[in-house]
Design a protein around this motif. Structure first.
Motif, PDB file in Angstrom:
ATOM      1  N   VAL A  48       0.840  -1.201   0.000  1.00 34.52           N
ATOM      2  CA  VAL A  48       0.000   0.000   0.000  1.00 34.52           C
ATOM      3  C   VAL A  48       0.875   1.251   0.000  1.00 34.52           C
ATOM      4  CG1 VAL A  48      -1.594   1.383   1.389  1.00 34.52           C
ATOM      5  CG2 VAL A  48      -2.022  -1.059   1.076  1.00 34.52           C
ATOM      6  N   ARG A  49       1.910   1.275   0.849  1.00 36.32           N
ATOM      7  CA  ARG A  49       2.790   2.443   0.902  1.00 36.32           C
ATOM      8  C   ARG A  49       3.525   2.650  -0.418  1.00 36.32           C
ATOM      9  NH1 ARG A  49       3.747   0.800   6.358  1.00 36.32           N
ATOM     10  NH2 ARG A  49       5.644  -0.321   5.752  1.00 36.32           N
ATOM     11  N   LEU A  50       3.942   1.552  -1.051  1.00 41.89           N
ATOM     12  CA  LEU A  50       4.595   1.670  -2.354  1.00 41.89           C
ATOM     13  C   LEU A  50       3.647   2.283  -3.370  1.00 41.89           C
ATOM     14  CD1 LEU A  50       6.976   1.017  -4.323  1.00 41.89           C
ATOM     15  CD2 LEU A  50       5.829  -1.177  -4.731  1.00 41.89           C
ATOM     16  N   GLY A 217      11.613   0.366  -6.802  1.00 45.47           N
ATOM     17  CA  GLY A 217      11.474   1.164  -5.597  1.00 45.47           C
ATOM     18  C   GLY A 217      10.904   2.527  -5.946  1.00 45.47           C
ATOM     19  N   ALA A 218      10.330   3.191  -4.956  1.00 43.89           N
ATOM     20  CA  ALA A 218       9.615   4.438  -5.217  1.00 43.89           C
ATOM     21  C   ALA A 218      10.516   5.512  -5.809  1.00 43.89           C
ATOM     22  CB  ALA A 218       8.960   4.942  -3.937  1.00 43.89           C
ATOM     23  N   ALA A 219      11.711   5.687  -5.258  1.00 41.48           N
ATOM     24  CA  ALA A 219      12.579   6.774  -5.707  1.00 41.48           C
ATOM     25  C   ALA A 219      12.964   6.606  -7.176  1.00 41.48           C
ATOM     26  CB  ALA A 219      13.828   6.849  -4.829  1.00 41.48           C
ATOM     27  N   PRO A 230       4.130  10.444 -11.457  1.00 46.61           N
ATOM     28  CA  PRO A 230       5.370   9.819 -11.909  1.00 46.61           C
ATOM     29  C   PRO A 230       5.145   8.569 -12.764  1.00 46.61           C
ATOM     30  CG  PRO A 230       4.948   9.275  -9.621  1.00 46.61           C
ATOM     31  CD  PRO A 230       3.898  10.266 -10.015  1.00 46.61           C
ATOM     32  N   GLY A 231       6.236   8.171 -13.446  1.00 45.61           N
ATOM     33  CA  GLY A 231       6.217   6.925 -14.203  1.00 45.61           C
ATOM     34  C   GLY A 231       5.922   7.109 -15.674  1.00 45.61           C
TER      35      GLY A 231
END
Length: 482
Positions: A48-50, A217-219, A230-231
């Motif tokens: 969820v946090r990701l 990873g998020a960063a 993003p992305g």
């Protein structure tokens, strides 16, 4: 759709979802692991946090935050016996969309990674992928078979090919053996989905994006695209080419990359989407905020430029009729309202005068907000947007003068699969090969560098490119034959 050729692929910048396809046309499990590496499991709260940190939203049309779906399924499961399911919507029933098809044909293991990542986090008993195409089903079954020794939770469900199959309740009904039609009930699949279990339901690209984010990873994921979005995103341009681009990329640049231009206007978001006039199409970026400023959304990622040599009113009329035919037919707005709207648009295009213009407006109002699913609203919005962007065209048709152009089928429909033909005049052909550069899905060259066939079918969605090939042939050796 069955019988439709595979989409051409492209990218802006470094590919993520389409990585590795420059070296192989399809990544099997070994190739997939070579390109992407192994994938670690995530506990539910970490996943969820990701999803929150990369601002992952659904790529099937509604753009619902994926983290909220995960949390909703988790809450529902805790309130019951803890059992859950995961469903991947790979139905893609709209002829203008091929991005999920491209993923399932070329990189199916990336989609499976994302679905199994979510299933592990939720403790799901089953992962089901709903599809409608023969070739997609074959590709997925081969990928599932490669993983069978390690994980037997995944199965593939074949569903009927129609526009409304992708609606959430229709998809669940079809997977369970019932009619793949919307239930008409406001049921959240996160509360009661597959087998009555809390179910995580999202589309193919969303799960593929989740698998990419989990590896990067998020960063690192946020390096591409915009700060607030993003992305990358997958687009289907012209119903034929699937392109991966960072969010924020210029729409005009993507069209140019695909050998196209805004033309008379660009339909963004598919047949439940909105039209952009040429100035807007030239200035818009591929982001939620940019498109929202033009009252548009990216939706399922379909981008359809309308060439200068086709009739906008006629194109809209034929799509409206198809949309009416594709309805579930279970409520008044679908069973009666959409066919009446299609009749009114046909009458307008046929020179029905100002009463025909008024009738179209009345039919649109009659279906808004009254359907058992979003199909009537989406179809009405498509027509309303066309009237706003092409007012002179519709007025001229209504008053009898028309535009003098043929309807070329630039907006792809399944009925276009039996098509006109591209014909080679062998007395003129010099083997320049430009035709195969423009039409790789149609033209194949023989060992001597000449077209391998003298007569080749041209699906309606590829007609604009075929016309371009005819015009650009240096030897004037091509023609389109009806």
């Amino acid at each position: 759709m069955t019988g439709v050729s595979r989409p051409a692929l492209g990218c802006v910048g470094m590919p993520r979802l389409l990585a590795g396809l420059d070296a192989a046309p399809r990544l099997d499990l070994a190739g997939h692991l070579t390109v992407h590496g192994t994938l670690s499991r995530y506990p539910a709260e970490e996943l969820v946090r990701l999803a929150e940190s990369v601002e992952l939203k659904g790529r099937g049309g509604a753009g619902f935050p994926f983290a909220r779906k995960l949390r909703a399924v988790t809450r529902s499961a805790r309130a019951r016996d803890g059992r859950t399911a995961v469903v991947v919507n790979g139905s893609e029933g709209e002829p203008s969309c091929l991005k999920d098809t491209a993923l399932l044909l070329h990189v199916p293991h990336l989609v499976l990674d994302g679905a199994l990542l979510a299933a592990d986090a939720l403790g799901a008993e089953e992962v089901v992928i709903g599809v409608t195409r023969d070739d997609v089903e074959g590709s997925l079954r081969a990928a599932v078979a490669e993983r069978a020794a390690a994980d037997r939770r995944v199965r593939v469900a074949r569903l009927p090919e129609r526009f409304v199959t992708g609606e959430g309740t229709a998809l669940i009904n079809g997977i369970e053996g019932g009619p793949a039609l919307p239930s008409g009930q406001k049921v959240r699949t996160s509360e009661r989905g597959l087998g009555g279990l809390p179910t995580l339901l999202s589309n193919t690209e969303t799960y593929a994006q989740l698998a990419v984010a989990a590896r990067l990873g998020a960063a690192e994921y946020r390096v591409a695209g915009l700060d607030d979005e993003p992305g990358t995103v997958l687009l289907t341009v012209g119903g034929a080419t699937v392109v991966e681009v960072p969010t924020g990329t210029s729409l005009a640049y993507v069209l140019d990359l695909c050998g196209s231009e805004p033309g008379q206007g660009v339909l963004v978001g598919g047949y439940h989407g909105r039209w952009l006039a040429p100035p807007a199409a030239r200035s818009a970026a591929l982001s939620r905020n940019s498109l929202a400023s033009y009252d548009a959304v990216l939706g399922a990622g379909a981008v359809l430029p309308l060439p200068h040599d086709t009739c906008p009113a006629g194109e809209v009329a034929r799509v409206t009729r198809w949309m009416a035919d594709e309805s579930a037919g279970q409520c008044g707005p679908c069973a009666r309202g959409l066919p009446s709207l299609a009749d009114a648009v046909d009458a307008l295009v046929g020179g029905g005068g100002r009463p025909a213009l008024e009738a179209v407006q009345a039919r649109m109002r009659s279906v808004l907000g009254r359907g058992a699913c979003s199909h009537p609203d989406g179809t009405s919005a498509f027509v309303a947007s066309a009237l706003a962007v092409f007012p002179d065209e519709f007025r001229d048709h209504a008053l009898g003068s028309g535009c003098g152009r043929r309807v070329l089928g630039a907006l792809p429909l399944p009925a276009d699969e039996n098509p006109e033909r591209l014909v080679v005049d062998w007395t003129l052909c010099k083997g320049h090969g430009l035709c195969v550069d423009l039409l790789p899905d149609i033209v194949r060259l023989d060992a001597d560098g000449y077209p391998a066939q003298g007569v080749m079918p041209v699906p309606g969605r590829l007609r604009p490119k075929a016309l371009r090939a005819v015009r650009r042939c240096p030897a004037l050796a091509l023609r389109i034959q009806e």
